[in-house]
Motif scaffolding. Structure first.
Motif, mmCIF file in Angstrom:
data_model
loop_
_atom_site.group_PDB
_atom_site.id
_atom_site.type_symbol
_atom_site.label_atom_id
_atom_site.label_comp_id
_atom_site.label_asym_id
_atom_site.label_seq_id
_atom_site.Cartn_x
_atom_site.Cartn_y
_atom_site.Cartn_z
ATOM 1 N N GLU A 47 0.845 -1.186 0.000
ATOM 2 C CA GLU A 47 0.000 0.000 0.000
ATOM 3 C C GLU A 47 0.887 1.246 0.000
ATOM 4 N N ARG A 48 0.316 2.365 -0.390
ATOM 5 C CA ARG A 48 1.051 3.633 -0.436
ATOM 6 C C ARG A 48 1.659 3.940 0.923
ATOM 7 N N GLY A 49 2.985 4.187 0.956
ATOM 8 C CA GLY A 49 3.698 4.531 2.186
ATOM 9 C C GLY A 49 4.018 3.363 3.093
ATOM 10 N N ALA A 50 3.684 2.156 2.699
ATOM 11 C CA ALA A 50 3.890 0.984 3.563
ATOM 12 C C ALA A 50 5.341 0.492 3.512
ATOM 13 N N VAL A 51 5.769 -0.089 4.637
ATOM 14 C CA VAL A 51 7.046 -0.781 4.716
ATOM 15 C C VAL A 51 6.714 -2.189 5.209
ATOM 16 N N ASP A 52 6.801 -3.160 4.303
ATOM 17 C CA ASP A 52 6.391 -4.533 4.596
ATOM 18 C C ASP A 52 7.600 -5.458 4.666
ATOM 19 N N SER A 53 7.586 -6.416 5.605
ATOM 20 C CA SER A 53 8.689 -7.373 5.756
ATOM 21 C C SER A 53 8.208 -8.785 5.473
ATOM 22 N N TYR A 54 9.098 -9.575 4.882
ATOM 23 C CA TYR A 54 8.800 -10.955 4.494
ATOM 24 C C TYR A 54 10.000 -11.830 4.812
ATOM 25 N N ASP A 55 9.754 -13.068 5.238
ATOM 26 C CA ASP A 55 10.821 -14.040 5.449
ATOM 27 C C ASP A 55 10.941 -14.894 4.197
ATOM 28 N N VAL A 56 12.158 -14.973 3.661
ATOM 29 C CA VAL A 56 12.432 -15.764 2.470
ATOM 30 C C VAL A 56 13.417 -16.852 2.860
#
Length: 115
Positions: A47-56
């Motif tokens: 989303e606009r302005g979001a900072v998202d984290s993911y485990d790879v």
């Protein structure tokens, strides 16, 4: 199996977010990961302005990460996305930043190098 934490920052411009599918591939000195879909269940990613984290999680150690590939694929309709940057936290705790600061349009693959 080694695990990397990938953090994706979307721009704050109007319409910067996207609902498209976003895939990530890590390229290291010892190998390349499989293509991973960045998606959290029941969450509106990118989303606009979001900072998202993911485990790879990868099968084997990739060595020193040299570059990452981002692919954007259409979900319903063509949806542009403004990607600010991606950071990768390696299994040994190092942080790498891959700046982008541009619009990703259409169904493209973008290669980012460590900045």
């Amino acid at each position: 199996m080694p695990s990397y934490t990938v953090t994706v920052a979307t721009g704050t411009q109007w319409f910067a977010g996207t609902d498209d599918y976003v895939y990530l591939t890590l390229q290291g000195t010892s190998g390349c990961s499989e293509r991973h879909l960045l998606d959290k269940p029941f969450y509106n990613d990118f989303e606009r302005g979001a900072v998202d984290s993911y485990d790879v999680t990868v099968e084997e150690d990739l060595g020193e990460i040299q570059l990452i590939k981002i692919e954007k694929r259409k979900y319903w309709y063509q949806d542009d996305w403004y990607l600010k940057y991606i950071t990768v936290k390696t299994p040994v705790g190092d942080y790498l930043e891959f700046p982008c600061y541009r619009w990703i349009t259409d169904e493209k693959e973008v290669v980012l190098r460590d900045g």
